[in-house]
Design a protein around this motif. Structure first.
Motif, PDB file in Angstrom:
ATOM      1  N   ASP A   1       0.549  -0.307 -13.475  1.00 14.38           N
ATOM      2  CA  ASP A   1       0.704  -0.990 -12.185  1.00 14.38           C
ATOM      3  C   ASP A   1       1.842  -1.999 -12.232  1.00 14.38           C
ATOM      4  OD1 ASP A   1      -1.449   0.492 -11.425  1.00 14.38           O
ATOM      5  OD2 ASP A   1      -2.843  -1.196 -11.226  1.00 14.38           O
ATOM      6  N   ALA A   2       1.922  -2.745 -13.337  1.00 15.93           N
ATOM      7  CA  ALA A   2       2.975  -3.756 -13.479  1.00 15.93           C
ATOM      8  C   ALA A   2       4.352  -3.113 -13.505  1.00 15.93           C
ATOM      9  CB  ALA A   2       2.743  -4.571 -14.746  1.00 15.93           C
ATOM     10  N   ASP A  23      -4.597  10.764 -12.022  1.00 18.42           N
ATOM     11  CA  ASP A  23      -4.555   9.478 -11.327  1.00 18.42           C
ATOM     12  C   ASP A  23      -3.502   9.525 -10.231  1.00 18.42           C
ATOM     13  OD1 ASP A  23      -6.551   8.282 -12.781  1.00 18.42           O
ATOM     14  OD2 ASP A  23      -5.203   7.330 -14.205  1.00 18.42           O
ATOM     15  N   PHE A  24      -3.885   9.068  -9.055  1.00 19.22           N
ATOM     16  CA  PHE A  24      -2.979   9.005  -7.910  1.00 19.22           C
ATOM     17  C   PHE A  24      -2.843   7.543  -7.520  1.00 19.22           C
ATOM     18  CE2 PHE A  24      -1.823   9.244  -3.410  1.00 19.22           C
ATOM     19  CZ  PHE A  24      -0.872  10.255  -3.411  1.00 19.22           C
ATOM     20  N   ARG A  25      -1.662   6.993  -7.781  1.00 18.79           N
ATOM     21  CA  ARG A  25      -1.417   5.583  -7.464  1.00 18.79           C
ATOM     22  C   ARG A  25      -0.624   5.476  -6.168  1.00 18.79           C
ATOM     23  NH1 ARG A  25      -1.969   5.192 -13.050  1.00 18.79           N
ATOM     24  NH2 ARG A  25      -2.941   3.229 -13.726  1.00 18.79           N
ATOM     25  N   VAL A  26      -0.970   4.480  -5.380  1.00 18.93           N
ATOM     26  CA  VAL A  26      -0.260   4.188  -4.139  1.00 18.93           C
ATOM     27  C   VAL A  26       0.243   2.760  -4.207  1.00 18.93           C
ATOM     28  CG1 VAL A  26      -0.465   3.860  -1.653  1.00 18.93           C
ATOM     29  CG2 VAL A  26      -1.550   5.832  -2.741  1.00 18.93           C
ATOM     30  N   ALA A  54     -12.946   9.871   4.993  1.00 13.54           N
ATOM     31  CA  ALA A  54     -11.641   9.221   4.902  1.00 13.54           C
ATOM     32  C   ALA A  54     -11.753   7.977   4.028  1.00 13.54           C
ATOM     33  CB  ALA A  54     -11.144   8.838   6.291  1.00 13.54           C
ATOM     34  N   GLN A  55     -10.905   7.905   3.016  1.00 15.86           N
ATOM     35  CA  GLN A  55     -10.890   6.755   2.111  1.00 15.86           C
ATOM     36  C   GLN A  55      -9.507   6.104   2.145  1.00 15.86           C
ATOM     37  OE1 GLN A  55     -12.052   7.615  -1.940  1.00 15.86           O
ATOM     38  NE2 GLN A  55     -11.001   5.798  -2.739  1.00 15.86           N
ATOM     39  N   PRO A  56      -9.353   4.924   2.718  1.00 11.64           N
ATOM     40  CA  PRO A  56      -8.043   4.250   2.731  1.00 11.64           C
ATOM     41  C   PRO A  56      -7.578   3.938   1.320  1.00 11.64           C
ATOM     42  CG  PRO A  56      -9.570   3.215   4.274  1.00 11.64           C
ATOM     43  CD  PRO A  56     -10.379   4.129   3.422  1.00 11.64           C
ATOM     44  N   LEU A  57      -6.302   4.193   1.049  1.00 12.71           N
ATOM     45  CA  LEU A  57      -5.722   3.900  -0.260  1.00 12.71           C
ATOM     46  C   LEU A  57      -4.738   2.739  -0.202  1.00 12.71           C
ATOM     47  CD1 LEU A  57      -5.023   7.542  -1.530  1.00 12.71           C
ATOM     48  CD2 LEU A  57      -7.117   6.171  -1.749  1.00 12.71           C
ATOM     49  N   SER A  58      -4.614   2.119   0.956  1.00  9.95           N
ATOM     50  CA  SER A  58      -3.697   0.987   1.111  1.00  9.95           C
ATOM     51  C   SER A  58      -4.208   0.088   2.218  1.00  9.95           C
ATOM     52  CB  SER A  58      -2.268   1.461   1.431  1.00  9.95           C
ATOM     53  OG  SER A  58      -2.238   2.148   2.670  1.00  9.95           O
ATOM     54  N   GLU A  59      -3.672  -1.104   2.266  1.00  9.53           N
ATOM     55  CA  GLU A  59      -4.001  -2.075   3.302  1.00  9.53           C
ATOM     56  C   GLU A  59      -2.737  -2.412   4.081  1.00  9.53           C
ATOM     57  OE1 GLU A  59      -6.691  -5.956   3.116  1.00  9.53           O
ATOM     58  OE2 GLU A  59      -4.683  -6.383   2.347  1.00  9.53           O
ATOM     59  N   ASP A  60      -2.862  -2.456   5.414  1.00  9.39           N
ATOM     60  CA  ASP A  60      -1.714  -2.827   6.239  1.00  9.39           C
ATOM     61  C   ASP A  60      -1.348  -4.285   5.952  1.00  9.39           C
ATOM     62  OD1 ASP A  60      -2.315  -0.359   7.248  1.00  9.39           O
ATOM     63  OD2 ASP A  60      -3.029  -1.078   9.182  1.00  9.39           O
ATOM     64  N   VAL A  77       1.222  -3.853  -3.317  1.00 11.31           N
ATOM     65  CA  VAL A  77      -0.166  -3.810  -3.779  1.00 11.31           C
ATOM     66  C   VAL A  77      -0.412  -2.377  -4.244  1.00 11.31           C
ATOM     67  CG1 VAL A  77      -2.587  -4.002  -3.122  1.00 11.31           C
ATOM     68  CG2 VAL A  77      -0.912  -5.643  -2.232  1.00 11.31           C
ATOM     69  N   VAL A  78      -0.884  -2.224  -5.492  1.00 11.02           N
ATOM     70  CA  VAL A  78      -1.049  -0.895  -6.093  1.00 11.02           C
ATOM     71  C   VAL A  78      -2.532  -0.566  -6.207  1.00 11.02           C
ATOM     72  CG1 VAL A  78      -0.541   0.573  -8.082  1.00 11.02           C
ATOM     73  CG2 VAL A  78       1.089  -1.207  -7.392  1.00 11.02           C
ATOM     74  N   THR A  79      -2.908   0.612  -5.742  1.00 11.88           N
ATOM     75  CA  THR A  79      -4.280   1.105  -5.899  1.00 11.88           C
ATOM     76  C   THR A  79      -4.245   2.398  -6.709  1.00 11.88           C
ATOM     77  OG1 THR A  79      -4.235   2.412  -3.856  1.00 11.88           O
ATOM     78  CG2 THR A  79      -4.967   0.115  -3.692  1.00 11.88           C
ATOM     79  N   THR A  80      -5.329   2.687  -7.407  1.00 13.20           N
ATOM     80  CA  THR A  80      -5.427   3.900  -8.220  1.00 13.20           C
ATOM     81  C   THR A  80      -6.690   4.664  -7.852  1.00 13.20           C
ATOM     82  OG1 THR A  80      -4.305   2.792 -10.050  1.00 13.20           O
ATOM     83  CG2 THR A  80      -5.468   4.836 -10.557  1.00 13.20           C
ATOM     84  N   THR A  81      -6.549   5.962  -7.654  1.00 12.86           N
ATOM     85  CA  THR A  81      -7.668   6.835  -7.312  1.00 12.86           C
ATOM     86  C   THR A  81      -7.595   8.094  -8.176  1.00 12.86           C
ATOM     87  OG1 THR A  81      -7.603   6.056  -5.021  1.00 12.86           O
ATOM     88  CG2 THR A  81      -8.841   8.070  -5.456  1.00 12.86           C
ATOM     89  N   ARG A  82      -8.698   8.509  -8.750  1.00 13.89           N
ATOM     90  CA  ARG A  82      -8.742   9.771  -9.486  1.00 13.89           C
ATOM     91  C   ARG A  82      -8.980  10.903  -8.484  1.00 13.89           C
ATOM     92  NH1 ARG A  82     -10.064  10.748 -14.856  1.00 13.89           N
ATOM     93  NH2 ARG A  82      -8.980   8.753 -15.151  1.00 13.89           N
ATOM     94  N   VAL A  83      -7.952  11.707  -8.249  1.00 12.53           N
ATOM     95  CA  VAL A  83      -8.105  12.801  -7.298  1.00 12.53           C
ATOM     96  C   VAL A  83      -8.860  13.949  -7.944  1.00 12.53           C
ATOM     97  CG1 VAL A  83      -6.035  12.193  -5.990  1.00 12.53           C
ATOM     98  CG2 VAL A  83      -5.881  13.831  -7.863  1.00 12.53           C
TER      99      VAL A  83
END
Length: 548
Positions: free
Chosen positions: A210-211, A265-268, A289-295, A372-378
């Motif tokens: 992420d860094a 891993d799917f990072r946004v 529906a699962q949001p992967l980011s915040e406005d 802002v970074v999020t991680t989701t295991r697809v």
């Protein structure tokens, strides 16, 4: 309201016939339908109008948009005080479809590494479009093992998909298309190599990955905003300086996704108010529906708190949901007027060009490019998909509607996958017994109060367009999933609405729809052949080669 912000010189008001007119700019070379302007005074009346022949026209009235029948079978020309004006004939459904599909692309990813396909479409509102996008595939070295991988000899894919939402011009988003993925990939490569060398072939932690992504974003923005000053000082002309400083003076949001085919891993990484949403299949055949980011805007509670903590004693750091009362995104690339110190801005104005510093400017920077970074295991085995889009789409559709629309599209357009039908009903429509859905409802597990989610704004265009919510307004007419979303965002089954919104020309169209860039990524298990292949059926004829 939007119409009140336009001068009479820019838009000639709705006339008695309710036709909508627009002004032809002096430097534009657009051909307008119609015959030469008649003499000043009363408008020339076409004989077809007197005979009662009718035709659909887009109408703007009281800041609402709609379509109605008006008496006309040909162009009507009217003399204006300054310049001639002409009605813009509404596109028919075939012309509207052609415009929707003009910038669509689709690619099948036949590498057997978890990605089946991705679809893209863009629809301009600004001229030129201020959005941009980029897709990249990088094959990594086999010396990058993972904790849960026993085969360290196989290579893996790093895949990047990004959408960029420019504002105050197109130059920043175009710059990001050229360089941002490279900045991020270099930081990731360096992090992996350093960690593996220092820890006996163990991969970097999630925090380090992420860094690295954040560092890539920040280095890219530093080059755009600050290093450009040094390069501009060496320029011989103001024109050359303008080219160098252009990406700093305009701005852009960025939404970059990074998929590692080995870890799944799917990072946004989100900077701004573009949005990513994951669609995941439920056992009953519906999707969630699962949001992967915040406005990230001046109206987002978390961003408001951050800005006020960083700028104490400045009550107007956020005003009316905007940074210093002006800029809506709280994170963005470029936007140097919110980042440069006052003396730098004065120098830019004196030596080259520019505007005076903002009145409320005290302790810049107020805007950051740090994502802002999020991680989701697809789960490719279950047919996950992800939608990335600039905020133009989310102004029209909710997260649930977007995921449900892709779910309905999959019922009509099942994708080829090695996954068995029982494990992935979406690809085969097995949960519908091989038949198309008979009712109008979308196959989505709706949240009870989606609009109340922190950081997720509800669609703001519905009230403007006077649209009532209801799944019966949606259709499936396109082979490209991204185009399918845009069509339904613009009205779906209401063809007059779709045609009317696509008829409005720039710059007036911007008051009723934004630039649109949408990407849909489908995960699944495909037979590998090592290629990324153009999907001709879902691509515009002009598209000739793979993007990755």
């Amino acid at each position: 309201m939007y119409l009140r912000q336009f001068s009479a010189a820019a838009i000639v008001s709705i006339v008695a016939s309710s036709l909508w007119y627009y002004r032809k700019e002096p430097d534009q070379k657009r051909e307008l339908a119609g015959s030469p302007t008649t003499a000043r005074g009363l408008p020339h009346l076409n004989p077809a109008v007197a005979n009662g022949q009718s035709q659909s026209r887009p109408v703007v009235e009281d800041d609402r948009f709609f379509v109605q029948e008006v008496a006309s079978s040909g162009p009507i020309i009217k003399s204006a005080e300054v310049q001639s004006v002409s009605p813009h004939a509404m596109l028919n459904p075939e012309e509207a479809t052609q415009k929707l599909r003009h910038l669509q692309e689709s690619y099948e990813v036949l590498r057997g590494r978890g990605v089946l396909r991705y679809d893209i479409v863009q629809l301009p509102s600004n001229n030129p479009i201020e959005d941009d996008h980029v897709e990249k595939l990088m094959e990594t070295s086999p010396s990058v093992p993972l904790h849960d991988q026993t085969d360290s000899s196989a290579t893996s894919d790093w895949m990047f998909w990004s959408v960029f939402d420019g504002h105050s011009g197109w130059t920043t988003s175009a710059k990001l298309r050229q360089v941002l993925t490279s900045y991020v990939a270099r930081e990731l490569d360096a992090t992996y190599k350093h960690t593996i060398a220092a820890s006996s072939l163990l991969p970097p932690s999630a925090a380090l990955v992420d860094a690295a992504i954040k560092q890539g974003f920040l280095k890219c923005d530093h080059d755009i905003v600050h290093e450009s000053i040094n390069r501009a000082k060496k320029a011989n002309t103001k024109s050359a300086a303008a080219d160098i400083l252009g990406p700093a003076l305009s701005g852009s949001c960025a939404l970059l996704s990074f998929y590692d085919s080995r870890s799944k891993d799917f990072r946004v990484a989100c900077t701004g108010d573009s949005r990513a949403v994951l669609g995941r299949l439920n056992p009953n055949g519906t999707w969630t529906a699962q949001p992967l980011s915040e406005d990230q805007t001046g109206g987002t509670p978390s961003e408001m708190a951050r800005l006020r903590a960083e700028h104490p004693g400045e009550p107007n750091v956020v005003a009316h949901g905007r940074i210093l009362g002006n800029l809506e995104p709280s994170r963005a690339f470029g936007d140097a007027h919110y980042k440069w110190a006052r003396d730098i801005q004065d120098m830019v104005k004196k030596d080259w060009f520019g505007r005076s510093p903002l009145t409320l400017l005290k302790t810049p920077p107020y805007v950051t490019a740090e994502p802002v970074v999020t991680t989701t295991r697809v789960m490719p085995e279950k047919g996950d998909f992800v939608v990335l889009a600039t905020d133009g789409l989310w102004e029209m559709l909710t997260n649930d509607e977007v995921v449900g629309l892709v779910g309905r599209w999959l019922e009509e357009n099942p994708l080829k996958s090695k996954t068995t039908p029982s494990a992935s009903p979406s690809w085969t429509r097995s949960f519908l017994g091989g038949k198309a859905r008979s009712d109008a409802s979308l196959p989505v597990n709706r949240l009870h109060n989606e609009s109340s989610q922190s950081g997720q704004r509800s669609p703001i265009r519905r009230q403007q367009w006077d649209i009532t919510a209801g799944d019966e307004r949606f259709v499936v007419e396109d082979k490209n999933a991204a185009t399918h979303l845009v069509r339904n965002a613009l009205g779906g089954r209401d063809r007059d609405m779709v045609c009317g919104l696509l008829t409005l020309p720039s710059p007036y169209s911007r008051r009723y729809r934004d630039d649109l860039t949408v990407e849909v990524i489908f995960f699944g298990e495909a037979e590998p052949c090592g290629d990324v292949v153009l999907n001709v059926e879902a691509s515009a004829p002009r598209i000739a080669r793979p993007k990755l």
